[in-house]
Enzyme design. Sequence first.
Site, PDB file in Angstrom:
ATOM      1  N   LYS A 111       0.810  -1.223   0.000  1.00 52.08           N
ATOM      2  CA  LYS A 111       0.000   0.000   0.000  1.00 52.08           C
ATOM      3  C   LYS A 111       0.843   1.272   0.000  1.00 52.08           C
ATOM      4  CE  LYS A 111      -4.338  -1.853   1.499  1.00 52.08           C
ATOM      5  NZ  LYS A 111      -5.595  -1.699   2.185  1.00 52.08           N
ATOM      6  N   LYS A 192      -4.404 -10.097  -6.087  1.00 51.00           N
ATOM      7  CA  LYS A 192      -5.604 -10.372  -5.299  1.00 51.00           C
ATOM      8  C   LYS A 192      -6.770  -9.511  -5.782  1.00 51.00           C
ATOM      9  CE  LYS A 192      -6.329  -8.040  -1.328  1.00 51.00           C
ATOM     10  NZ  LYS A 192      -6.870  -7.718  -0.026  1.00 51.00           N
ATOM     11  N   LYS A 195     -10.995  -4.424  -3.571  1.00 47.74           N
ATOM     12  CA  LYS A 195     -12.043  -3.413  -3.726  1.00 47.74           C
ATOM     13  C   LYS A 195     -11.462  -2.045  -4.009  1.00 47.74           C
ATOM     14  CE  LYS A 195     -13.090  -3.607   1.140  1.00 47.74           C
ATOM     15  NZ  LYS A 195     -12.082  -3.071   2.043  1.00 47.74           N
TER      16      LYS A 195
HETATM   17  P1  ATP Z   1      -8.236  -3.784  -0.225  1.00 44.28           P
HETATM   18  O1  ATP Z   1      -8.382  -4.870  -1.244  1.00 44.28           O
HETATM   19  O2  ATP Z   1      -8.884  -2.532  -0.606  1.00 44.28           O
HETATM   20  O3  ATP Z   1      -6.871  -3.632   0.292  1.00 44.28           O
HETATM   21  P2  ATP Z   1      -9.366  -5.654   1.460  1.00 44.28           P
HETATM   22  O4  ATP Z   1     -10.637  -6.053   0.818  1.00 44.28           O
HETATM   23  O5  ATP Z   1      -8.201  -6.544   1.417  1.00 44.28           O
HETATM   24  O6  ATP Z   1      -9.056  -4.212   0.993  1.00 44.28           O
HETATM   25  P3  ATP Z   1     -10.741  -5.652   3.937  1.00 44.28           P
HETATM   26  O7  ATP Z   1     -11.962  -5.105   3.403  1.00 44.28           O
HETATM   27  O8  ATP Z   1     -10.443  -5.167   5.295  1.00 44.28           O
HETATM   28  O9  ATP Z   1      -9.531  -5.352   3.007  1.00 44.28           O
HETATM   29  O10 ATP Z   1     -10.782  -7.227   3.899  1.00 44.28           O
HETATM   30  C1  ATP Z   1     -11.778  -7.880   4.595  1.00 44.28           C
HETATM   31  C2  ATP Z   1     -11.554  -9.363   4.573  1.00 44.28           C
HETATM   32  O11 ATP Z   1     -11.681  -9.875   3.260  1.00 44.28           O
HETATM   33  C3  ATP Z   1     -10.173  -9.784   5.060  1.00 44.28           C
HETATM   34  O12 ATP Z   1     -10.335 -10.920   5.893  1.00 44.28           O
HETATM   35  C4  ATP Z   1      -9.438 -10.143   3.818  1.00 44.28           C
HETATM   36  O13 ATP Z   1      -8.453 -11.111   4.045  1.00 44.28           O
HETATM   37  C5  ATP Z   1     -10.557 -10.699   2.966  1.00 44.28           C
HETATM   38  N1  ATP Z   1     -10.254 -10.552   1.549  1.00 44.28           N
HETATM   39  C6  ATP Z   1     -10.042  -9.396   0.886  1.00 44.28           C
HETATM   40  N2  ATP Z   1      -9.786  -9.616  -0.415  1.00 44.28           N
HETATM   41  C7  ATP Z   1      -9.828 -10.975  -0.579  1.00 44.28           C
HETATM   42  C8  ATP Z   1      -9.639 -11.842  -1.697  1.00 44.28           C
HETATM   43  N3  ATP Z   1      -9.356 -11.343  -2.887  1.00 44.28           N
HETATM   44  N4  ATP Z   1      -9.771 -13.165  -1.515  1.00 44.28           N
HETATM   45  C9  ATP Z   1     -10.058 -13.675  -0.292  1.00 44.28           C
HETATM   46  N5  ATP Z   1     -10.249 -12.903   0.804  1.00 44.28           N
HETATM   47  C10 ATP Z   1     -10.143 -11.575   0.678  1.00 44.28           C
END
Ligand code: ATP
Length: 328
Positions: A111, A192, A195
Site C-alpha cells: 500500500k 488479489k 475493492k
Molecule cells: P483492499 O483490497 O482494498 O486492500 P481488502 O478487501 O483486502 O481491501 P478488507 O476489506 O479489510 O480489506 O478485507 C476484509 C476481509 O476480506 C479480510 O479478511 C481479507 O483477508 C478478505 N479478503 C479481501 N480480499 C480478498 C480476496 N481477494 N480473496 C479472499 N479474501 C479476501
Amino acid sequence: MGRVLSGIQPSGQLTLGNYIGAMQNFVKLQHTEECFFMVVDLHAITVPQEPANLREQTEAVAALFIAAGIDPSKANVFVQSHVPAHAELGWLLTTLTNMGELERMTQFKDKSEGKDSVGAGLFVYPSLMAADILIYNSNLVPVGEDQKQHLELTRDLAQRFNFRFGEYFTMPEPYMPKIGARIMSLDDASKKMSKSSPNAGSFIALLDPPDVVRKKISRATTDSGREVKYDPANKPEISNLMSIYSHCANLSMEEIEARYEGQGYGPFKKDLAEHVVAVLEPLQARYNEIRSSGEIHNILKQGAERAAVIANRTVAEVKERMGFIAPR
Ligand code: ATP
Ligand code: LTN
C-alpha cells in the site's frame, strides 16, 4: 464456545473476494461461537477517505454483513470507533511493537509502494488490528490469506505481553476457507481481487447489478486452452474462476471438471455468471430492505454496547498490569 472476531474496512465496495474469503465464514461461525464482527473505520482512514464516502461505506458494509446472513441476535455487529477501547489498546500495543516487525508487513509494502508520502497510521495499522483481536481474547479470526502475516504479529505481541506482564492474552488462530482464501483479480490472476483497484472490471462487487456481473465474467481473462481443470500453478485464471464457481454453486472441483468436460470455457463462464447472480440477487434484495428500514443503527448500537463491556474490562486489566494507576 470459542470467541471469534473479524473486521472489514469501509474503504470501498465489498467484493466477492471479501465474501468468499471472510464473510461466508462469519455466517458459518455465528452458529457455534461467540462472534464479534466489526466495520473497521479506524483502519480505513490509514489511507485518505472523503468524509461523505466514509459515512456511506460504513453503513453499507454494516448492512452487507446482515444481508450476507449474519444474524444480529446471534453475533455482535458494530463499528470499531464506537468502542473507543480498541484505539486505546491499539496504542498500548504499538508501544510493544518493533519498527522492524512493521517494516516487514507485506500489506504495508504494497500500500505504500510508489507513494511520495505515507501516513504513520498505515505503518502502525497491524498493532491496532492486534488490539481488535486480543481485546476479546479471541481464539479464531476468519480472514483471507492476505491477513495471515498480521495474525502472526498479533500472536507475537500477545506472547510478548504475556511474558512481560503475566499470562493474559489468548493465542488467536486464523480461520480460512480451504479454497478461496485468496480470490484473484479477473484481469490479472497474479493479483488479489481488491475493492480498492482502480479497474472496476477486475472485481465483482457484491452490489453489482446482474448484467454487470455477466459482463465482467464474460470478459475475465483466461488462458488460450479450453480445458476446465483446477490447476492453480498452470491455469491460474480458470482455477480462480473455478474457486468462485465452487463457492457459489456449492460443488467440488471434480464435479465442476466433470460437468464441463470437452465443452470449452464459454458454457462454463455463462453458468458461472448465473451462479454468482443467484447468490448476489437475494443478498442485494436484503441489503436494500435493511438500508431503507434504518434498522442498522439499532443493530450497531446494541452490538457496540455489548462489545464495550468486554473491551473495557480488557483495557482496564492491561493497564493495571502495565503499571498505570486508575483514577481514585
Ligand atoms: P483492499 O483490497 O482494498 O486492500 P481488502 O478487501 O483486502 O481491501 P478488507 O476489506 O479489510 O480489506 O478485507 C476484509 C476481509 O476480506 C479480510 O479478511 C481479507 O483477508 C478478505 N479478503 C479481501 N480480499 C480478498 C480476496 N481477494 N480473496 C479472499 N479474501 C479476501
Ligand atoms: N486488516 C484487515 C482488517 C482488519 C481485521 C481486524 C481483520 C482490521 N482489524 C481484526 C481481522 C481481525 C484487512 O485489511 N483486511
